[in-house]
Design a protein around this motif. Structure first.
Motif, PDB file in Angstrom:
ATOM      1  N   GLN A   7      49.788  -3.614  76.974  1.00  0.00           N
ATOM      2  CA  GLN A   7      51.210  -3.812  77.235  1.00  0.00           C
ATOM      3  C   GLN A   7      51.204  -3.039  78.511  1.00  0.00           C
ATOM      4  O   GLN A   7      51.831  -2.665  79.610  1.00  0.00           O
ATOM      5  CB  GLN A   7      52.037  -4.466  76.471  1.00  0.00           C
ATOM      6  N   TRP A   8      51.247  -1.679  77.071  1.00  0.00           N
ATOM      7  CA  TRP A   8      51.831  -0.341  77.971  1.00  0.00           C
ATOM      8  C   TRP A   8      50.857  -0.199  79.527  1.00  0.00           C
ATOM      9  O   TRP A   8      51.088  -0.220  80.616  1.00  0.00           O
ATOM     10  CB  TRP A   8      52.219   1.116  77.065  1.00  0.00           C
TER      11      TRP A   8
ATOM     12  N   ASP B  69      50.226  -3.207  86.519  1.00  0.00           N
ATOM     13  CA  ASP B  69      50.921  -3.664  87.738  1.00  0.00           C
ATOM     14  C   ASP B  69      52.013  -2.508  88.691  1.00  0.00           C
ATOM     15  O   ASP B  69      51.704  -3.768  90.102  1.00  0.00           O
ATOM     16  CB  ASP B  69      51.850  -3.777  86.681  1.00  0.00           C
ATOM     17  N   ARG B  70      51.829  -1.496  88.006  1.00  0.00           N
ATOM     18  CA  ARG B  70      53.119  -0.603  89.438  1.00  0.00           C
ATOM     19  C   ARG B  70      52.030   0.064  89.840  1.00  0.00           C
ATOM     20  O   ARG B  70      52.465   0.055  90.953  1.00  0.00           O
ATOM     21  CB  ARG B  70      53.427   0.756  88.301  1.00  0.00           C
TER      22      ARG B  70
ATOM     23  N   GLN C 261      48.703  -2.801  81.250  1.00  0.00           N
ATOM     24  CA  GLN C 261      48.930  -3.520  82.156  1.00  0.00           C
ATOM     25  C   GLN C 261      49.961  -3.210  83.107  1.00  0.00           C
ATOM     26  O   GLN C 261      50.124  -2.820  84.061  1.00  0.00           O
ATOM     27  CB  GLN C 261      48.759  -4.855  81.074  1.00  0.00           C
ATOM     28  N   GLU C 262      51.279  -3.062  82.221  1.00  0.00           N
ATOM     29  CA  GLU C 262      52.536  -2.293  83.291  1.00  0.00           C
ATOM     30  C   GLU C 262      51.919  -1.088  84.509  1.00  0.00           C
ATOM     31  O   GLU C 262      52.336  -1.377  85.151  1.00  0.00           O
ATOM     32  CB  GLU C 262      53.832  -2.297  82.233  1.00  0.00           C
TER      33      GLU C 262
END
Length: 195
Positions: free
Chosen positions: A147-148, A154-155, A150-151
Motif C-alpha cells: 500500500q505504501w 501513484d504520486r 502503491q501510494e
C-alpha cells in the motif's frame, strides 16, 4: 502505516526520501547432497527493531536448519526509479528483492556465511544486480508495504504515452556501418564522361 516505515535522513534536511527499515532472515538448510550438505536461501524480510542490534545473530538452530537475522537495512524509494516500483506493484506477486553474497570473513566454524548486501523494492535494481551475476532472491512483500509503495507510485510514476510509429519512409537511412546515408535524386555531376 507499515511497521517498516521511517524517513531516511538526507544531507539536506529539507529533502527526505521515503524509507523502510528492514531486517533480513537467511536460512541455512540441510540438503541430501554428499558434495554440498548445506545451502543458503532467503527466508524473509521483516521490520527492523531497535532490539535487533547491529550485528547478525543466530535465531534458531537444529540438525536440519539454522536461521540468521541480519538487521539494519534501509530500503529507500527514489523519484528516479518510480517505474521500477511501478513494475513491482503491478506484478501478480510484488516482493522485496535481496542481494546476498557468501563471505569468508563472517564464517561459521570455518564455512562461509550468506550475508545480505542490499534490500530493494525496485524491479530495475533487481534486474541490474542479476545482470551483474549477483545472487538475488525475492520474498513476497506484506500488504502494508505494498500500500505504501502503491501510494508512492501513484504520486510519482507517469505512464509514458505511446508514440505514434513513424512511417518507414520517414526513417533515416544508414549505410552498413551505421552512418547516415545520402540519397541523391539529381543527375550525377563531375567525374569522367560527365559534361
Amino acid at each position: 502505516m507499515p511497521d517498516f516505515l521511517m524517513q531516511s535522513p538526507d544531507t539536506d534536511e529539507t529533502v527526505r526520501r521515503p524509507c523502510l527499515s528492514a531486517a533480513v532472515i537467511m536460512r541455512r538448510e540441510h540438503i541430501n547432497n554428499p558434495w554440498q550438505p548445506w545451502r543458503w536461501v532467503l527466508a524473509d524480510v521483516v521490520p527492523n527493531e531497535e532490539g535487533f542490534g547491529h550485528e547478525p545473530r543466530l535465531l534458531f538452530k537444529d540438525d536440519t536448519e539454522e536461521r540468521w537475522l541480519h538487521p539494519g537495512f534501509n530500503v529507500e524509494l527514489s523519484l528516479g526509479d518510480a517505474e521500477g516500483y511501478y513494475l513491482n506493484v503491478t506484478t501478480p506477486q510484488p516482493c522485496f528483492w535481496v542481494v546476498w553474497r557468501m563471505e569468508e570473513e563472517a564464517a561459521l566454524a570455518g564455512e562461509p556465511i550468506a550475508v545480505p548486501q542490499i534490500v530493494t523494492l525496485s524491479y530495475h535494481d533487481a534486474g541490474r544486480w542479476l545482470d551483474a551475476q549477483e545472487t538475488v532472491e525475492q520474498v513476497r512483500a506484506p500488504p502494508d508495504v505494498l500500500q505504501w509503495l502503491q501510494e508512492f507510485v501513484d504520486r510519482h510514476h507517469v505512464l509514458e504515452a505511446k508514440r505514434r510509429q513513424r512511417p518507414q519512409s520517414f526513417k533515416s537511412l544508414q549505410d552498413r556501418f551505421g552512418n547516415p546515408a545520402r540519397v541523391s535524386t539529381g543527375k550525377p555531376s563531375g567525374g569522367p564522361g560527365h559534361g
